[in-house]
Design an enzyme around this catalytic site. Sequence first.
Site, PDB file in Angstrom:
ATOM      1  N   SER A   1      32.681 -12.730 -21.370  1.00  0.00           N
ATOM      2  CA  SER A   1      32.898 -11.556 -20.532  1.00  0.00           C
ATOM      3  C   SER A   1      34.223 -10.890 -20.912  1.00  0.00           C
ATOM      4  O   SER A   1      34.385 -10.472 -22.063  1.00  0.00           O
ATOM      5  CB  SER A   1      32.843 -11.974 -19.062  1.00  0.00           C
ATOM      6  OG  SER A   1      32.703 -10.849 -18.233  1.00  0.00           O
TER       7      SER A   1
ATOM      8  N   ASP B   1      21.658 -10.798 -16.530  1.00  0.00           N
ATOM      9  CA  ASP B   1      23.088 -10.707 -16.210  1.00  0.00           C
ATOM     10  C   ASP B   1      23.327  -9.478 -15.328  1.00  0.00           C
ATOM     11  O   ASP B   1      23.034  -8.343 -15.731  1.00  0.00           O
ATOM     12  CB  ASP B   1      23.851 -10.580 -17.539  1.00  0.00           C
ATOM     13  CG  ASP B   1      25.350 -10.661 -17.386  1.00  0.00           C
ATOM     14  OD1 ASP B   1      25.889 -10.129 -16.392  1.00  0.00           O
ATOM     15  OD2 ASP B   1      25.982 -11.230 -18.288  1.00  0.00           O
TER      16      ASP B   1
ATOM     17  N   HIS C   1      25.056 -14.384 -15.854  1.00  0.00           N
ATOM     18  CA  HIS C   1      26.446 -14.298 -16.325  1.00  0.00           C
ATOM     19  C   HIS C   1      27.221 -15.604 -16.125  1.00  0.00           C
ATOM     20  O   HIS C   1      28.408 -15.667 -16.404  1.00  0.00           O
ATOM     21  CB  HIS C   1      27.154 -13.168 -15.562  1.00  0.00           C
ATOM     22  CG  HIS C   1      28.365 -12.604 -16.241  1.00  0.00           C
ATOM     23  ND1 HIS C   1      28.305 -11.921 -17.436  1.00  0.00           N
ATOM     24  CD2 HIS C   1      29.684 -12.612 -15.904  1.00  0.00           C
ATOM     25  CE1 HIS C   1      29.520 -11.529 -17.802  1.00  0.00           C
ATOM     26  NE2 HIS C   1      30.378 -11.947 -16.885  1.00  0.00           N
TER      27      HIS C   1
END
Lengths: 280, 280
Positions: free
Chosen positions: B148, B224, B257
Amino acid sequence: MTIENLSSNKSFGGWHKQYSHYSETLNCSMRFAIYLPPQASNGEKVPVLYWLSGLTCTDENFMQKAGAHRMAAELGIAIIAPDTSPRGDEVADEDAYDLGKGAGFYVNATQEPWSRHYRMYDYVLNELPALIEERFPVSDVRSVSGHSMGGHGALVLALRNPERYQSVSAFSPVSNPVNCPWGKKAFSAYLGNDTSEWAQYDASLLMQETSKFVPALVDQGEADNFLEEQLKPEALEAAARQSGYPLELNRHEGYDHSYYFIASFIEQHLSFHARYLLQS
Amino acid sequence: MTIENLSSNKSFGGWHKQYSHYSETLNCSMRFAIYLPPQASNGEKVPVLYWLSGLTCTDENFMQKAGAHRMAAELGIAIIAPDTSPRGDEVADEDAYDLGKGAGFYVNATQEPWSRHYRMYDYVLNELPALIEERFPVSDVRSVSGHSMGGHGALVLALRNPERYQSVSAFSPVSNPVNCPWGKKAFSAYLGNDTSEWAQYDASLLMQETSKFVPALVDQGEADNFLEEQLKPEALEAAARQSGYPLELNRHEGYDHSYYFIASFIEQHLSFHARYLLQS
């Protein structure tokens, strides 16, 4: 009976999910986590490993930290991680980390103020498997494992209910709780001062008298801070010698009480359980 | 320069350790974690993978949740996990999770009140490797990966410093921060309103113009929650097409995620890096 799905994460081709449900045994709402391997999405009923966590843990620690999903996915084994005590504002508690919430010790409490909710033995043995086997694509073929307080719980459940479990394993279990500070404190509070009531929850006392042998594997780190005062694997070994129990207990130089130790050997435990779970 | 050992856990035959040290770049005390594989205890100098974590993380999340030690031990690769921002009472902060502490975005801030401490780009690129290579049995052969915000950091570091890294990978990276809410908010605060200053920290803008190709692997979950608004892998793919960059970018149905996604594919990332780290 309703259960509520709280979270879902795809993991190694299978699914990690958290649920809440009202427990009739514990008289409160409880959360548990399940890992369903990919095989469970294909219409197969997979066998189940119950994982019992240690002091202060919830359903999350093992699922996040043990690295167990990889091998569970490969073998086709579901894993259930219950919480370590009843929960909620109405549930009795203590400030200490080793009594009350997060410290159910997998017993059925008989003393006030604990007896209304603290019945984790019955919950893990009966209510939770009945719910799991009704709601998920799993079989009634079960094994049980755990860490520290949860290793104690796993050994006690399997030794007292050999017909319910194919195999049992433990990391760093509280092996002789009637003789260690954690066990004496918890059993005094939950079970009262009549120590004859404690023996039914002591793995070493149970193992030295049993003649029904559930395959058992125990791993213990030699750099574990709790080894001498709280865990006492030598008591379990002595009990196994007395009854002729085929206990496999391994000591590992340098390993401590943390999830890094569990992660390092969890795949060996899953492979051990698979030998018994997958032949049934 | 002194560093202080805060914890040590044996893991897969190697060691996970946490250290604190005073960072001259960040003007504050910092913590990092290192995983040293068993090979590092045998006098070998092992290569290093730097792992950059995402928003809200510390040095702990990856080490506890990614399940990376098993393959790092097998391959003989050390892993370094720095914190995600400067820390301490004297360090500027915001209540928001996506600005200030836990959200350093791997840039060198130029704006008040951030510029005194928020220099994570220099810290991860220079100061930390110098310290690691002086103090631990590792070589100067490095790769970099992250998740991320940390995937953004890893890509930017490698694209701008191809001579410093053998390979780069990312999970769910913030691929085009100049065009997403997280990036616009952080870059406005740290770098000011002159958006020409932002381009040096945007992986897509860097990738579309580079001619030096560090081997690059990106994995992205299709379930995600941040995919469309924040991550924008399609921008990275378009940039790679423009420059002819040999980017391998894989999408995975159903994955989100979380660290469950990272754990599911971390071994493929370690194997990818090993191809370049171990041949050097």
